[in-house]
Design a protein around this motif. Structure first.
Motif, PDB file in Angstrom:
ATOM      1  N   VAL A   9       0.853  -1.220   0.053  1.00  0.00           N
ATOM      2  CA  VAL A   9      -0.056  -0.096  -0.056  1.00  0.00           C
ATOM      3  C   VAL A   9       0.900   1.146  -0.030  1.00  0.00           C
ATOM      4  O   VAL A   9       0.499   2.452  -0.449  1.00  0.00           O
ATOM      5  N   ALA A  10       2.019   1.065   0.473  1.00  0.00           N
ATOM      6  CA  ALA A  10       2.967   2.517   0.368  1.00  0.00           C
ATOM      7  C   ALA A  10       3.186   2.869  -0.734  1.00  0.00           C
ATOM      8  O   ALA A  10       3.532   4.155  -1.199  1.00  0.00           O
ATOM      9  N   GLY A  11       3.427   1.998  -1.774  1.00  0.00           N
ATOM     10  CA  GLY A  11       3.592   2.440  -3.154  1.00  0.00           C
ATOM     11  C   GLY A  11       2.425   3.373  -3.701  1.00  0.00           C
ATOM     12  O   GLY A  11       2.816   4.226  -4.409  1.00  0.00           O
ATOM     13  N   ALA A  12       1.213   2.875  -3.272  1.00  0.00           N
ATOM     14  CA  ALA A  12       0.096   3.643  -4.013  1.00  0.00           C
ATOM     15  C   ALA A  12      -0.044   5.057  -3.262  1.00  0.00           C
ATOM     16  O   ALA A  12      -0.086   5.837  -3.885  1.00  0.00           O
ATOM     17  N   ILE A  13       0.255   4.923  -2.022  1.00  0.00           N
ATOM     18  CA  ILE A  13       0.416   6.491  -1.270  1.00  0.00           C
ATOM     19  C   ILE A  13       1.765   7.050  -1.780  1.00  0.00           C
ATOM     20  O   ILE A  13       1.264   8.491  -1.971  1.00  0.00           O
ATOM     21  N   PHE A  14       2.488   6.716  -1.996  1.00  0.00           N
ATOM     22  CA  PHE A  14       3.881   7.585  -2.216  1.00  0.00           C
ATOM     23  C   PHE A  14       3.950   7.683  -3.796  1.00  0.00           C
ATOM     24  O   PHE A  14       5.009   8.504  -4.404  1.00  0.00           O
ATOM     25  N   GLY A  15       3.138   6.953  -4.696  1.00  0.00           N
ATOM     26  CA  GLY A  15       3.201   7.188  -6.148  1.00  0.00           C
ATOM     27  C   GLY A  15       4.458   6.258  -6.735  1.00  0.00           C
ATOM     28  O   GLY A  15       4.945   6.784  -7.783  1.00  0.00           O
ATOM     29  N   THR A  16       4.810   5.120  -6.051  1.00  0.00           N
ATOM     30  CA  THR A  16       5.826   4.454  -6.726  1.00  0.00           C
ATOM     31  C   THR A  16       5.546   2.964  -6.335  1.00  0.00           C
ATOM     32  O   THR A  16       4.782   2.708  -5.260  1.00  0.00           O
ATOM     33  N   ASN A  17       6.508   2.125  -6.892  1.00  0.00           N
ATOM     34  CA  ASN A  17       6.444   0.509  -6.338  1.00  0.00           C
ATOM     35  C   ASN A  17       7.153   0.607  -5.096  1.00  0.00           C
ATOM     36  O   ASN A  17       8.106   1.231  -4.748  1.00  0.00           O
ATOM     37  N   SER A  18       6.532  -0.205  -4.162  1.00  0.00           N
ATOM     38  CA  SER A  18       6.762  -0.375  -2.883  1.00  0.00           C
ATOM     39  C   SER A  18       8.514  -0.952  -2.680  1.00  0.00           C
ATOM     40  O   SER A  18       9.313  -0.735  -1.755  1.00  0.00           O
ATOM     41  N   THR A  57      15.717   2.536   1.517  1.00  0.00           N
ATOM     42  CA  THR A  57      15.505   4.161   1.457  1.00  0.00           C
ATOM     43  C   THR A  57      15.469   4.312   2.982  1.00  0.00           C
ATOM     44  O   THR A  57      14.706   3.776   3.702  1.00  0.00           O
ATOM     45  N   ASN A  58      15.923   5.570   3.221  1.00  0.00           N
ATOM     46  CA  ASN A  58      15.821   6.279   4.851  1.00  0.00           C
ATOM     47  C   ASN A  58      14.562   6.690   5.011  1.00  0.00           C
ATOM     48  O   ASN A  58      13.936   7.518   4.133  1.00  0.00           O
ATOM     49  N   ILE A  59      13.718   6.223   5.980  1.00  0.00           N
ATOM     50  CA  ILE A  59      12.378   6.845   6.098  1.00  0.00           C
ATOM     51  C   ILE A  59      12.174   8.543   6.208  1.00  0.00           C
ATOM     52  O   ILE A  59      11.423   9.157   5.644  1.00  0.00           O
ATOM     53  N   LEU A  60      13.475   8.925   6.647  1.00  0.00           N
ATOM     54  CA  LEU A  60      13.519  10.465   6.968  1.00  0.00           C
ATOM     55  C   LEU A  60      13.608  11.038   5.721  1.00  0.00           C
ATOM     56  O   LEU A  60      13.089  12.180   5.639  1.00  0.00           O
ATOM     57  N   ARG A  61      14.003  10.531   4.640  1.00  0.00           N
ATOM     58  CA  ARG A  61      13.946  11.401   3.090  1.00  0.00           C
ATOM     59  C   ARG A  61      12.685  11.606   2.728  1.00  0.00           C
ATOM     60  O   ARG A  61      12.191  12.236   1.598  1.00  0.00           O
ATOM     61  N   LEU A  62      11.563  10.606   3.078  1.00  0.00           N
ATOM     62  CA  LEU A  62      10.227  10.678   2.312  1.00  0.00           C
ATOM     63  C   LEU A  62       9.622  11.894   3.270  1.00  0.00           C
ATOM     64  O   LEU A  62       8.338  12.129   3.016  1.00  0.00           O
ATOM     65  N   LEU A  63       9.880  12.493   4.099  1.00  0.00           N
ATOM     66  CA  LEU A  63       9.265  13.216   5.291  1.00  0.00           C
ATOM     67  C   LEU A  63       9.662  14.806   4.650  1.00  0.00           C
ATOM     68  O   LEU A  63      10.736  15.024   4.193  1.00  0.00           O
ATOM     69  N   TYR A  64       8.546  15.611   4.987  1.00  0.00           N
ATOM     70  CA  TYR A  64       8.811  17.053   4.834  1.00  0.00           C
ATOM     71  C   TYR A  64      10.017  17.482   5.745  1.00  0.00           C
ATOM     72  O   TYR A  64      10.141  17.067   6.878  1.00  0.00           O
ATOM     73  N   LEU A 115       2.056  13.574  10.462  1.00  0.00           N
ATOM     74  CA  LEU A 115       3.423  14.076  10.065  1.00  0.00           C
ATOM     75  C   LEU A 115       3.219  14.271   8.346  1.00  0.00           C
ATOM     76  O   LEU A 115       2.636  13.591   7.876  1.00  0.00           O
ATOM     77  N   ARG A 116       4.144  15.057   7.925  1.00  0.00           N
ATOM     78  CA  ARG A 116       4.120  15.260   6.439  1.00  0.00           C
ATOM     79  C   ARG A 116       4.951  14.341   5.730  1.00  0.00           C
ATOM     80  O   ARG A 116       6.086  14.478   5.798  1.00  0.00           O
ATOM     81  N   PHE A 117       4.399  13.535   4.796  1.00  0.00           N
ATOM     82  CA  PHE A 117       5.643  13.016   3.743  1.00  0.00           C
ATOM     83  C   PHE A 117       5.357  13.244   2.164  1.00  0.00           C
ATOM     84  O   PHE A 117       4.156  13.726   1.936  1.00  0.00           O
ATOM     85  N   SER A 118       6.355  13.274   1.575  1.00  0.00           N
ATOM     86  CA  SER A 118       6.341  13.852   0.236  1.00  0.00           C
ATOM     87  C   SER A 118       6.176  12.602  -0.665  1.00  0.00           C
ATOM     88  O   SER A 118       6.961  11.722  -0.551  1.00  0.00           O
ATOM     89  N   SER A 119       5.132  12.608  -1.504  1.00  0.00           N
ATOM     90  CA  SER A 119       4.976  11.532  -2.716  1.00  0.00           C
ATOM     91  C   SER A 119       6.036  11.868  -3.742  1.00  0.00           C
ATOM     92  O   SER A 119       6.552  12.887  -3.718  1.00  0.00           O
ATOM     93  N   ILE A 120       6.234  11.053  -4.660  1.00  0.00           N
ATOM     94  CA  ILE A 120       7.049  11.074  -5.706  1.00  0.00           C
ATOM     95  C   ILE A 120       6.886  12.273  -6.773  1.00  0.00           C
ATOM     96  O   ILE A 120       7.627  13.305  -6.990  1.00  0.00           O
ATOM     97  N   SER A 121       5.183  12.826  -6.744  1.00  0.00           N
ATOM     98  CA  SER A 121       4.915  14.068  -7.330  1.00  0.00           C
ATOM     99  C   SER A 121       5.124  15.084  -6.586  1.00  0.00           C
ATOM    100  O   SER A 121       4.890  16.608  -7.076  1.00  0.00           O
TER     101      SER A 121
END
Length: 742
Positions: free
Chosen positions: A45-54, A60-67, A92-98
């Motif tokens: 499901v993470a892939g769908a939320i972040f707009g990429t394949n899981s 990847t470090n989880i911190l890089r996905l955060l605002y 918390l705010r996470f950034s998707s690929i877009s």
């Protein structure tokens, strides 16, 4: 990399397949993180939320996905959850690929001790539609993040601090001041390394540089406390991103001084416990109060040939019904009834085995371990037979255990060494028999062969009980049981003292033959050169005289030359006679005890006139009470020759100064004769020193026999002579003479 199907859940909760299905199909993000935030597993499901394949997100470090401004909150939580069970975080705010921000409520669960997960479990739920986002302006965003971070960081037990890109402390919470001991005002504006022990600076800067490169890092370091003490602090440095750019570094610190000490104590106790457990190499099992297996070790399952799952929960008497008729069965019943530990052995005729049992009762049943001692008992019987045979032979026979301690010796050993059996039992032969004269290299070689557990033979000098020396030829054979474990050593010791004496005599004889061979070479030289020339002159002159007029001056000259040649011939014969006399009387007076200082003074008195004429100074520094076991006549001749040479080859530029002094121990007297004469060019002299009729200075009269005579006499005393010299400086002779008694 862990997979969802590896998550271990209790059997009473959910079947593993159902649990794996729930994780894979959950609407929430479920991930496994390392303590520093790297994603080890994340569900689809993470892939769908972040707009990429899981799968792209893994590692990847989880911190890089955060605002960027929310990163410190999660970083601090990752640090804190390692000492807690669970931490719930606000949205918390996470950034998707877009680039779209996604609001997620997160829960961190400590699963580091769960062998199936071995990480920190993250469960995140998408709450973007329900969260009232701040105004989408950078200032408003930063205000929100600052408030969120301040609220979270201020309530953490650990310390939180922020660093500039240069490593300067920009802000700290109360936790950091409590952990390190410095106030907020003192820390802010200082470089963070200032507070660390110098030996940790390099590691700290490496972690800081790693954070600047976009990766979190963790170090443990010592810091200086204002009280003067040192504290152990755990630091985590994490990058803060704005877009793809690191804009600052967020740090977390925890005082782990007590934890580190506690871990050290626990580690020591664990090592001790582990050592005890690992030492149990025998089959071990535990029975409950219903005689059912509740625990078996691997050694036991291997011994009985039955897998663990086939034993646990089963009654031992059902699996092995024949045991009911054994002593083991009766002892088990009695031990449970008496609650007293029991140790016994039982011979099992059917399998020709002897087992040694240890039974320990307790409230929950009975712990049992045993060992197969069949080989030991068989070996004991064989050793009993061997001891009977060994007791009848004349050589020494020693039986040692695996630690080289004596268990048995025969009468031959006792006769050879003088020790009784009671005196040597439990002793290590090398420590008992070796002494000051034993060659250290031989001892080291013997120890090495023992450690290698291989058969070997050696010859070694040992000592009897009364201190008398005895040479042994030893043959060592290690004995192993069926499992390959060393259980004994057998040593056969043969007295070779007489053989060693003969060997020494042969070596001495060989040395004498070598010396005599060298002498023969010298004599050959004398005969071919020094004798042949004057004899030829004499014969030639006699032939001429018969043809010459006696009234002519030439006749008188020939007669004069004939006399010179005859004198030369006489002188060479006398030299040879001296040398042969020394060789034939080599042992004459060797046991004489001579007062050394007196002999030196007597030699000087014989040259008193020459000493006075030359103005030489002789310093005899040998103590008057020192004696030497040697021929007094030889000693006199040695020092007379050395002093005569010193006077003859003195330097014209300075007064002759001669010193005689010595060094001494129980075995040798080492004498030094030193002058400041014209010296010898050692490089030119080469191997010609001490050779017969070899001269190195021709400005004064001489025949080149003096040093040869000195060397011959020193060697006749069993000693050695050497010299060092330098032209224009002087010469020093070193004479070493062994002492039988002083």
């Amino acid at each position: 990399m862990p997979a969802a199907t590896h998550f271990s859940m209790p059997d009473t909760f959910l079947p593993p397949s159902l649990f794996a299905s729930l994780v894979q199909n959950s609407a929430d993000i479920i991930a496994v993180l390392t303590p520093w935030g790297n994603i080890e597993y994340i569900n689809p499901v993470a892939g769908a939320i972040f707009g990429t394949n899981s799968t792209v997100l893994r590692r990847t470090n989880i911190l890089r996905l955060l605002y960027p401004h929310d990163q410190p909150v999660l970083a601090s939580a990752l640090e804190s959850v390692q000492q807690a069970k669970e931490i719930r975080l606000p949205a918390l705010r996470f950034s998707s690929i877009s680039g779209e921000l996604k609001w997620l409520e997160c829960t961190l669960t400590n699963q580091l001790s769960n062998a199936s997960i071995s990480g920190i479990m993250l469960q995140a739920r998408l709450v973007t539609p329900t969260v009232q986002q701040p105004v989408s302006q950078p200032v408003a965003t930063e205000i929100y993040s600052s408030q969120l971070y301040t609220s979270f960081a201020a309530n953490q037990l650990g310390g939180v601090f922020g660093l500039s890109l240069e490593g300067v402390v920009e802000h700290v919470n109360q936790g950091i001041t409590k952990a390190i001991g410095y106030g907020q005002e003192e820390m802010q504006g200082s470089h963070f390394a200032r507070f660390l022990h110098p030996e940790y600076h390099r590691h700290a800067m490496t972690a800081f540089q790693k954070a600047l490169n976009g990766e979190s890092g963790k170090i443990a370091a010592k810091v200086y406390h204002p009280s003067g003490s040192e504290r152990d602090i755990s630091f985590t440095l994490s990058p803060v991103f704005r877009g793809n750019e690191v804009v600052s570094v967020q740090g977390m610190a925890k005082d782990i001084t007590k934890l580190k000490r506690a871990k050290q104590i626990i580690r020591q106790q664990a090592e001790q416990f582990n050592s005890v457990i690992q030492s149990v190499t025998k089959p071990l099992f535990v029975l409950d109060t219903e005689w059912r297996y509740s625990y078996v070790n691997k050694v036991y399952t291997s011994y009985v040939g039955i897998k663990r799952r086939q034993l646990i929960g089963k009654c031992i008497w059902d699996i092995f019904p024949k045991l009911v008729d054994t002593l083991f069965y009766a002892k088990c019943q009695a031990t449970v009834a008496s609650q007293q530990s029991v140790y016994f052995e039982e011979y099992i005729a059917l399998h020709n085995l002897t087992l040694s049992y240890s039974l320990y009762p307790h409230r929950n049943g009975l712990t049992i371990y045993f060992s197969d001692v069949s080989q030991i008992r068989n070996t004991e019987r064989e050793l009993n037979k061997l001891s009977f045979v060994a007791s009848k032979i004349t050589n020494g026979v020693v039986i040692m255990n695996a630690e080289q301690q004596i268990e048995w010796v025969n009468e031959g050993f006792m006769r050879l060494t003088g020790y009784t059996k009671e005196e040597v039992i439990g002793m290590v032969p090398s420590r008992l028999l070796q002494g000051p004269g034993t060659d250290p290299e031989t001892s080291a070689r013997i120890d090495k062969k023992f450690n290698e557990k291989i058969p070997f033979s050696e010859e070694v000098l040992n000592y009897r009980k009364n201190g008398e020396k005895i040479w042994f030829a030893i043959d060592i054979t290690p004995i192993f049981d069926d499992s390959g474990e060393l259980i004994n050593y057998i040593a056969i010791e043969t007295d070779i003292t007489e053989e060693k004496k003969k060997e020494k005599e042969l070596i001495t004889l060989a040395d004498e033959l070598l010396k005599q061979n060298r002498d023969l070479q010298q004599f050959t030289y004398i005969i071919s050169h020094n004798l042949r020339a004057p004899v030829a002159n004499v014969l030639g002159l006699i032939g001429l005289l018969g043809k010459m007029n006696k009234e002519t001056p030439q006749y008188e000259l020939a007669i004069s030359k004939l006399g010179t040649s005859a004198n030369h011939l006489d002188m060479v014969i006398k030299d040879l006679n001296k040398i042969l006399t020394i060789r034939s009387n080599a042992q004459a007076g060797i046991d004489e005890i001579a007062p050394l200082a007196q002999v030196i003074n007597e030699a000087a008195s014989g040259l008193e006139e020459k000493i006075e004429e030359s103005g030489a100074i002789l310093e005899n520094l040998v103590p008057r009470d020192i004696t030497i076991t040697a021929s007094k006549a030889y000693l006199y001749s040695i020092f007379h020759n050395l002093l005569s040479n010193a006077i003859k080859y003195r330097s014209p530029e300075r007064a002759l100064h001669v010193q005689v002094y010595m060094e001494s121990d129980q075995k040798t007297r080492t004498l030094y004769f030193e002058d400041n004469g014209i010296g010898i060019d050692m490089e030119k002299a080469g191997d010609q020193l001490f050779k017969l009729y070899r001269r190195f200075h021709y400005h004064v009269e001489g025949r080149g026999i003096g040093l040869y005579m000195v060397k011959t006499q020193v060697e006749a005393l069993g000693g050695e002579i050497s010299l060092t010299s330098q032209p224009g400086v002087g010469t020093r002779f070193r004479i070493t003479i062994p002492q039988l008694a002083a």
